[in-house]
Design an enzyme around this catalytic site. Structure first.
Site, short mmCIF file in Angstrom:
data_model
loop_
_atom_site.label_atom_id
_atom_site.label_comp_id
_atom_site.label_asym_id
_atom_site.label_seq_id
_atom_site.Cartn_x
_atom_site.Cartn_y
_atom_site.Cartn_z
CG ASP A 24 0.01 -1.26 -3.55
OD1 ASP A 24 -0.74 -0.27 -3.69
OD2 ASP A 24 0.40 -1.67 -2.44
NE ARG A 282 -1.26 5.06 4.41
CZ ARG A 282 -1.39 4.58 3.18
NH1 ARG A 282 -2.58 4.51 2.62
NH2 ARG A 282 -0.35 4.18 2.52
CE LYS A 357 2.86 0.80 -2.95
NZ LYS A 357 1.64 1.52 -2.53
CG ASP A 426 -0.33 2.45 -5.40
OD1 ASP A 426 -1.49 2.86 -5.51
OD2 ASP A 426 0.48 2.89 -4.58
CG HIS A 430 0.01 7.14 -6.27
ND1 HIS A 430 -1.22 7.66 -5.96
CD2 HIS A 430 0.15 6.04 -5.50
CE1 HIS A 430 -1.80 6.90 -5.03
NE2 HIS A 430 -0.99 5.90 -4.74
CG HIS A 468 -5.81 0.46 -3.33
ND1 HIS A 468 -5.18 1.10 -4.38
CD2 HIS A 468 -4.88 0.32 -2.37
CE1 HIS A 468 -3.93 1.35 -4.04
NE2 HIS A 468 -3.71 0.87 -2.82
CG HIS A 496 -5.48 4.56 -4.16
ND1 HIS A 496 -5.31 4.25 -2.83
CD2 HIS A 496 -4.24 4.60 -4.69
CE1 HIS A 496 -4.03 4.10 -2.58
NE2 HIS A 496 -3.35 4.32 -3.68
O1 LIG Z 1 0.76 7.22 0.52
C1 LIG Z 1 0.53 7.10 -0.68
O2 LIG Z 1 1.41 6.84 -1.51
C2 LIG Z 1 -0.86 7.38 -1.18
O3 LIG Z 1 -1.43 8.42 -0.43
C3 LIG Z 1 -1.72 6.18 -1.04
O4 LIG Z 1 -1.16 5.06 -1.64
P1 LIG Z 1 -1.13 3.64 -0.93
O5 LIG Z 1 -2.34 3.59 -0.06
O6 LIG Z 1 -1.22 2.66 -2.07
O7 LIG Z 1 0.13 3.53 -0.20
MN LIG Z 2 -1.84 0.24 -2.16
MN LIG Z 3 -1.27 4.11 -3.68
#
Ligand SMILES: O=C(O)[C@H](O)COP(=O)(O)O
Ligand SMILES: [Mn+2]
Ligand SMILES: [Mn+2]
Length: 554
Positions: A24, A282, A357, A426, A430, A468, A496
């Site tokens: 990720d 989302r 995740k 990821d 963040h 990504h 990202h």
């Molecule tokens: O929800 C999140 O943590 C971020 O806005 C996006 O991260 P993700 O798309 O990798 O979950």
């Molecule tokens: Mn991701």
């Molecule tokens: Mn992310």
């Protein structure tokens, strides 16, 4: 749909054990000190690159390649895993909401007409992420919705904001609040009683996911519904500015606050007869709140009060649970995903990640659908994530545990596909903690090695890719690619990126003559499903994006 049978591949055999590994937030970028993947020791991922171009290449993972409105839209987990799992590109939530707002259809459809009767005597509450990140929500969509709802009879509007700093720069919350305050002032000028009622940082208030920590949702509930929070302010701009002054404060983790009137009374709790819209398109970080707002029977936390409201999501967030039951815009219809085809053809699947995740390789992978297609042929394992911490303090996260669990599944020979998501690059990316992100990338690379070694032992095949970019570039840059300084300092990029991602294939089960095709230079994440369907010994459905591989005869 009755024709689920896939044609056998003319050259590739069935019953291989195929590891599908998604790192990720792992993109490809030039060597640079802010490229944490480059700085980290990542021998396994580096070794794949040496097999380019035949068995390592790059894929597009942003913009139109994953169904987003423009090429300026960075990729994200939802659209990335949707494309990986579904093998086709669907117009995604961001785009569908744009279209529905532009045509006005959003106001004609069932969802809006369901909430509208509440405008007469009740308040319209809008809850969601306030930024222009375009991952979960978009400011301009909120602005249009505010205008559109007020023109259609909403006379009292309360906004419950969640500050971002994760899909956009930290500190940008102040500007977004100022912008929306201007819009609200304009509405007030037109006689609409509109104001911000509560707020908090997205990672601490409301936007948890996959039921990792219900306290996050409860903190939001208390502020939004009950009008109670530890911090009270007269204005949201003041709230965000003041709360950011606290030591180590950042937009993602601002504590919950409510806006109060001159008597100290909260200006906008949610009460019987009100309408509520969660304006994120989302799903993953809105499903938990949707459950709290919609389910009569609910035991995740004490709601104290369960107001009788008319609630609609911007989209329907879970197609299997039909949650929420009312929504303003129909979600993309992501049907006939690879997972569903695989079970219909007897391919056994194991999927695993840690909580934060887990839904990526199950829910998103299967087209925003929870649960199994066939529990006899599938096993999904969730490794509990740490909760209540930011992952820079634990950058290795559960990568080792995920890899060990995948290894066990591979060595058991019970599954044909063993699919994992490794979250480190990821989740730690963040946080904007560059040193910790380097540690995270190394941990993910070590996990890949464990999985590859297991594949080696069983004579299987691996396919390693990412959804990504994130950790490969941790600094905001100007047009010529140099770090963009602000007050003499770099600005750490927590979001990202627009970068492509690598894909590597290999393993003893992969015949020597299997190579990446050279005629798909623009290949993207949606080409991956047909690729692994081939590795399982089948031709992909004819409307899937083409497979990336060919069997050469040289
Ligand atoms: O929800 C999140 O943590 C971020 O806005 C996006 O991260 P993700 O798309 O990798 O979950
Ligand atoms: Mn991701
Ligand atoms: Mn992310």
């Amino acid at each position: 749909m009755d024709n689920w049978k896939l044609k056998e591949h003319p050259q590739l055999s069935r019953n291989n054990i195929v590891a599908v590994v998604v790192l990720d937030g792992w993109g490809e970028f030039k060597p640079d000190k802010y490229n944490c993947i480059h700085v980290a020791d990542t021998p396994t991922m580096d070794s794949f690159k040496k097999s380019a171009p035949g068995r390592w290449r790059l894929l597009r993972a942003h913009g139109s390649a994953v169904g987003l409105p423009t090429e300026d839209d960075m990729g994200n987990s939802e659209v990335g895993h949707n494309a990986l799992g579904a093998g086709r590109i669907f117009a995604q939530g961001a785009k569908l909401v744009d279209l529905a707002l532009a045509s006005g259809k959003i106001y004609q459809d069932e969802g809006f007409n369901y909430i509208k009767p509440s405008f007469e005597t009740g308040t319209l509450h809008l809850i969601g992420l306030l930024s222009d990140g375009g991952v979960h929500s978009r400011l301009d969509q909120l602005q249009l919705l505010l205008k559109g709802a007020s023109e259609r009879g909403a006379k009292r509007i309360r906004l419950h904001i969640l500050t971002d700093g994760r899909d956009v720069l930290d500190g940008s919350s102040v500007g977004f609040v100022e912008t929306i305050e201007k819009d609200l002032a304009e509405l007030r000028g037109k006689g609409v009683d509109a104001q911000i009622a509560s707020g908090g940082g997205r990672m601490y208030v409301t936007m948890d996911r996959y039921e990792n920590d219900w306290d996050v949702v409860k903190r939001g509930w208390d502020a939004q519904v009950l009008g109670e929070a530890p911090h009270k302010f007269k204005s949201a701009v003041e709230a965000v500015k003041k709360l950011r002054e606290q030591p180590n404060a950042n937009d993602q983790y601002l504590p919950p606050f409510v806006i109060v009137d001159e008597n100290g009374k909260a200006v906008g709790p949610i009460v019987d007869g009100d309408a509520v819209v969660t304006f994120n398109f989302r799903a993953d970080r809105m499903v938990m709140l949707a459950k709290a707002l919609e389910y009569e029977d609910f035991d995740k936390f004490d709601r104290v009060r369960f107001p009788k409201i008319r609630y609609a999501g911007m989209l329907q967030y879970d197609g299997e649970l039909k949650l929420p039951s009312h929504y303003l815009v129909s979600p993309p219809e992501i049907d006939r995903t690879s997972g569903e085809y695989l079970v219909h053809n007897g391919v056994r699947t194991f999927a695993c990640s840690e909580t934060v995740k887990f839904g990526h390789v199950t829910f998103f992978w299967n087209g925003n659908r929870s649960g199994y297609f066939d529990s006899n042929l599938e096993e999904y394992v969730e490794i509990p994530s740490d909760s209540g911490i930011t992952f820079n303090v634990q950058p290795k996260m559960k990568a080792l545990e995920i890899a060990e669990r995948a290894k066990k599944a591979i060595l058991s020979r019970r599954f044909h596909q063993v699919r994992v998501n490794l979250p480190n690059s990821d989740m730690v990316g963040h946080t904007g903690d560059i040193e910790a992100t380097v540690v995270a990338c190394k941990a993910a690379d070590e996990a890949v090695k464990i999985i590859i070694d297991a594949i080696e032992k069983v004579g299987g095949i691996y396919l390693v890719t990412a959804d990504h970019g994130n950790a490969e570039d941790m600094v905001k840059r100007n047009k010529s690619g140099e770090p963009l300084l602000k007050d003499g300092n770099i600005q750490v990029l927590t979001s990202h990126t627009l970068k492509p991602v690598p894909i590597a294939i290999g393993g003893p089960g992969l015949p020597d003559d299997v190579k990446f095709r050279t005629d798909l230079p623009n290949g993207g994440l949606a080409n991956v499903a047909a690729t692994f369907i081939n590795l399982h010994g089948y031709e992909a459905p004819s409307d899937y994006e083409p497979s990336l591989i060919e069997v050469t005869d040289d």
